[in-house]
Write a protein that holds these residues in place. Structure first.
Motif, PDB file in Angstrom:
ATOM      1  N   ALA A   1     -88.828   7.594  94.185  1.00  0.00           N
ATOM      2  CA  ALA A   1     -89.090   8.053  92.819  1.00  0.00           C
ATOM      3  C   ALA A   1     -88.939   9.571  92.708  1.00  0.00           C
ATOM      4  O   ALA A   1     -88.344  10.088  91.756  1.00  0.00           O
ATOM      5  N   ARG A   2     -89.483  10.258  93.690  1.00  0.00           N
ATOM      6  CA  ARG A   2     -89.399  11.725  93.689  1.00  0.00           C
ATOM      7  C   ARG A   2     -87.945  12.176  93.860  1.00  0.00           C
ATOM      8  O   ARG A   2     -87.477  13.099  93.195  1.00  0.00           O
ATOM      9  N   ARG A   3     -87.242  11.522  94.742  1.00  0.00           N
ATOM     10  CA  ARG A   3     -85.836  11.859  94.961  1.00  0.00           C
ATOM     11  C   ARG A   3     -85.010  11.602  93.694  1.00  0.00           C
ATOM     12  O   ARG A   3     -84.104  12.355  93.357  1.00  0.00           O
ATOM     13  N   GLN A   4     -85.349  10.556  92.985  1.00  0.00           N
ATOM     14  CA  GLN A   4     -84.639  10.235  91.748  1.00  0.00           C
ATOM     15  C   GLN A   4     -84.886  11.312  90.690  1.00  0.00           C
ATOM     16  O   GLN A   4     -83.972  11.703  89.954  1.00  0.00           O
ATOM     17  N   GLN A   5     -86.137  11.793  90.620  1.00  0.00           N
ATOM     18  CA  GLN A   5     -86.437  12.890  89.690  1.00  0.00           C
ATOM     19  C   GLN A   5     -85.604  14.126  90.014  1.00  0.00           C
ATOM     20  O   GLN A   5     -85.067  14.793  89.131  1.00  0.00           O
ATOM     21  N   ASN A   6     -85.526  14.423  91.283  1.00  0.00           N
ATOM     22  CA  ASN A   6     -84.721  15.573  91.724  1.00  0.00           C
ATOM     23  C   ASN A   6     -83.273  15.431  91.254  1.00  0.00           C
ATOM     24  O   ASN A   6     -82.670  16.365  90.704  1.00  0.00           O
ATOM     25  N   GLU A   7     -82.713  14.255  91.443  1.00  0.00           N
ATOM     26  CA  GLU A   7     -81.318  14.008  91.057  1.00  0.00           C
ATOM     27  C   GLU A   7     -81.121  14.121  89.546  1.00  0.00           C
ATOM     28  O   GLU A   7     -80.084  14.613  89.083  1.00  0.00           O
ATOM     29  N   ILE A   8     -82.107  13.696  88.787  1.00  0.00           N
ATOM     30  CA  ILE A   8     -82.025  13.794  87.321  1.00  0.00           C
ATOM     31  C   ILE A   8     -81.934  15.261  86.898  1.00  0.00           C
ATOM     32  O   ILE A   8     -81.098  15.636  86.061  1.00  0.00           O
ATOM     33  N   TYR A   9     -82.764  16.114  87.494  1.00  0.00           N
ATOM     34  CA  TYR A   9     -82.746  17.540  87.130  1.00  0.00           C
ATOM     35  C   TYR A   9     -81.465  18.232  87.599  1.00  0.00           C
ATOM     36  O   TYR A   9     -80.940  19.109  86.914  1.00  0.00           O
ATOM     37  N   VAL A  10     -80.944  17.830  88.754  1.00  0.00           N
ATOM     38  CA  VAL A  10     -79.685  18.405  89.234  1.00  0.00           C
ATOM     39  C   VAL A  10     -78.549  18.023  88.278  1.00  0.00           C
ATOM     40  O   VAL A  10     -77.728  18.867  87.899  1.00  0.00           O
ATOM     41  N   LYS A  11     -78.513  16.769  87.878  1.00  0.00           N
ATOM     42  CA  LYS A  11     -77.462  16.309  86.957  1.00  0.00           C
ATOM     43  C   LYS A  11     -77.574  17.015  85.608  1.00  0.00           C
ATOM     44  O   LYS A  11     -76.574  17.469  85.038  1.00  0.00           O
ATOM     45  N   GLU A  12     -78.787  17.126  85.111  1.00  0.00           N
ATOM     46  CA  GLU A  12     -79.009  17.807  83.828  1.00  0.00           C
ATOM     47  C   GLU A  12     -78.583  19.271  83.923  1.00  0.00           C
ATOM     48  O   GLU A  12     -77.923  19.813  83.020  1.00  0.00           O
ATOM     49  N   GLY A  13     -78.946  19.934  85.013  1.00  0.00           N
ATOM     50  CA  GLY A  13     -78.577  21.334  85.196  1.00  0.00           C
ATOM     51  C   GLY A  13     -77.075  21.531  85.259  1.00  0.00           C
ATOM     52  O   GLY A  13     -76.537  22.485  84.682  1.00  0.00           O
ATOM     53  N   GLU A  14     -76.387  20.636  85.936  1.00  0.00           N
ATOM     54  CA  GLU A  14     -74.929  20.760  86.048  1.00  0.00           C
ATOM     55  C   GLU A  14     -74.255  20.531  84.699  1.00  0.00           C
ATOM     56  O   GLU A  14     -73.275  21.211  84.360  1.00  0.00           O
ATOM     57  N   GLU A  15     -74.774  19.596  83.905  1.00  0.00           N
ATOM     58  CA  GLU A  15     -74.233  19.386  82.557  1.00  0.00           C
ATOM     59  C   GLU A  15     -74.441  20.638  81.705  1.00  0.00           C
ATOM     60  O   GLU A  15     -73.549  21.039  80.945  1.00  0.00           O
ATOM     61  N   GLN A  16     -75.602  21.262  81.821  1.00  0.00           N
ATOM     62  CA  GLN A  16     -75.877  22.495  81.077  1.00  0.00           C
ATOM     63  C   GLN A  16     -74.955  23.629  81.535  1.00  0.00           C
ATOM     64  O   GLN A  16     -74.444  24.398  80.714  1.00  0.00           O
ATOM     65  N   ARG A  17     -74.751  23.722  82.827  1.00  0.00           N
ATOM     66  CA  ARG A  17     -73.872  24.776  83.359  1.00  0.00           C
ATOM     67  C   ARG A  17     -72.457  24.613  82.841  1.00  0.00           C
ATOM     68  O   ARG A  17     -71.825  25.578  82.399  1.00  0.00           O
ATOM     69  N   LEU A  18     -71.950  23.386  82.876  1.00  0.00           N
ATOM     70  CA  LEU A  18     -70.581  23.127  82.407  1.00  0.00           C
ATOM     71  C   LEU A  18     -70.443  23.385  80.909  1.00  0.00           C
ATOM     72  O   LEU A  18     -69.362  23.719  80.426  1.00  0.00           O
ATOM     73  N   ALA A  19     -71.544  23.237  80.171  1.00  0.00           N
ATOM     74  CA  ALA A  19     -71.532  23.498  78.727  1.00  0.00           C
ATOM     75  C   ALA A  19     -71.726  24.981  78.410  1.00  0.00           C
ATOM     76  O   ALA A  19     -71.682  25.381  77.241  1.00  0.00           O
TER      77      ALA A  19
END
Length: 358
Positions: free
Chosen positions: A12-30
């Motif tokens: 569960a914790r690892r999944q949360q980490n992955e969610i924030y990494v994915k969100e951050g990368e989408e923000q960076r690309l935008a």
């Protein structure tokens, strides 16, 4: 306590980490770099040793202009995953942008050894080579990068600039046209294309591009000095002097000073002609400088180029002697005349001296 550790590092914790990494990368690309960094911060609170989150946060910091912060993150990421090509490429680009070309080449060469088809590293190394003056090497790297990503505006404009600096003005303009189709409001591409047009002799086209570049970046001394020279070539001496003076104040360089000197020379040379009768003499170096400054100033304001008003402190009249075929001092003398205006013109023997002094 042991059960808490298992929960912290469980799925569960690892999944949360992955969610924030994915969100951050989408923000960076935008282009939302501050939002991206905030998301990566959360991901790294969850897992401080997440090399992917560190690499992405480093890249977001680099894109936001925080090169020191970017390199700190990327150093850490490379400690966790040595020789990671993506981290090496990002750190190499951060070093290039911060002025460390030697460090940039070291990282980018390693990145391309690991992955020869890394378009990002090829673009970055190509630009580093251009900055170092290796235009052929820059074009070679950028050619490879564009084979991998044909519509990358950065690679197109940097290859265009490398071609311009190498003297291939047609090739430069072709690349910059494509880059500007992708990013019409890129000041760098507009400035480079304007300079390529100026160097090719298309002064009106150069001014059009440089006008647009300066609307986007009014403090671009390069664009100002080049527009000033293009205006000079078209005979717009007041506009040329305004641009060149401002460019020199912003960023003193030899080109702006040399072009300003050419404007003065063009103005003064225009005074020499068969109809001229009078010249300033006897005023000494200070008086000559004053006379020339007044002449140039009034010419820029639109005075007749054959009859310039000059304010001098002390002068003597000279006249042309047909018998002797030379200029000679006239028999009458006006001394200590301060603050008065005379209709006089400048003869050729004084142009070189005055140009040199000005």
């Amino acid at each position: 306590m042991q059960r808490m550790k298992q929960w912290e590092w469980g799925p569960a914790r690892r999944q949360q980490n992955e969610i924030y990494v994915k969100e951050g990368e989408e923000q960076r690309l935008a282009g939302d770099f501050s939002g991206a960094i905030a998301s990566f911060n959360v991901a790294l609170i969850i897992d401080p040793k997440d090399a992917v989150a560190l690499r992405h946060r480093g890249e977001a910091k680099r894109q936001s202009g925080d090169f020191a912060g970017a390199m700190a993150d990327l150093d850490w990421a490379l400690e966790l995953r040595p020789m990671n090509a993506l981290a090496l490429g990002c750190r190499g680009e951060a070093k290039r942008q911060s002025g460390d070309l030697a460090g940039a080449f070291a990282d980018l060469d390693l990145a391309l050894q690991r992955d020869p088809k890394d378009a990002f590293a090829l673009r970055s190394r190509g630009e580093a080579k251009r900055q170092r003056g290796d235009f052929a090497g820059a074009i070679a790297d950028l050619d490879l990068a564009l084979q991998l990503e044909p519509k990358n505006a950065f690679a197109l404009r940097r290859r265009g600039e490398a071609k311009r600096q190498r003297g291939d003005f047609a090739g430069a303009i072709a690349d910059l046209d494509l880059a500007l189709q992708l990013e019409p409001k890129n000041a760098f591409a507009l400035g480079c294309r304007g300079e390529a047009k100026r160097q090719r002799g298309d002064f009106a086209g150069a001014i059009a591009d440089l006008d647009l570049a300066l609307k986007l970046d009014p403090k671009d001394a390069f664009a100002l000095s080049r527009r000033g020279d293009a205006k000079r070539r078209l005979g717009d001496f007041p506009g040329a002097m305004a641009d060149l003076d401002l460019a020199f104040k912003m960023e003193p360089d030899a080109f702006a000073w040399w072009c300003r000197d050419l404007v003065i020379k063009d103005l003064l040379t225009g005074l020499a002609g068969e109809q001229l009768k009078w010249a300033v003499v006897g005023a000494g170096p200070v008086g000559l400088v004053l006379a020339m400054s007044m002449a140039v100033s009034l010419l820029l304001q639109g005075q007749d180029a054959t009859v310039a008003r000059i304010n001098v402190y002390e002068t003597r009249w000279i006249e042309w002697s047909q018998a002797e075929a030379k200029w000679r001092r006239a028999s009458f003398f006006f001394g200590q005349i301060s603050g008065r205006f005379f209709f006089v013109t400048i003869i050729w023997p004084f142009l070189c001296v005055c140009n040199h002094i000005c």
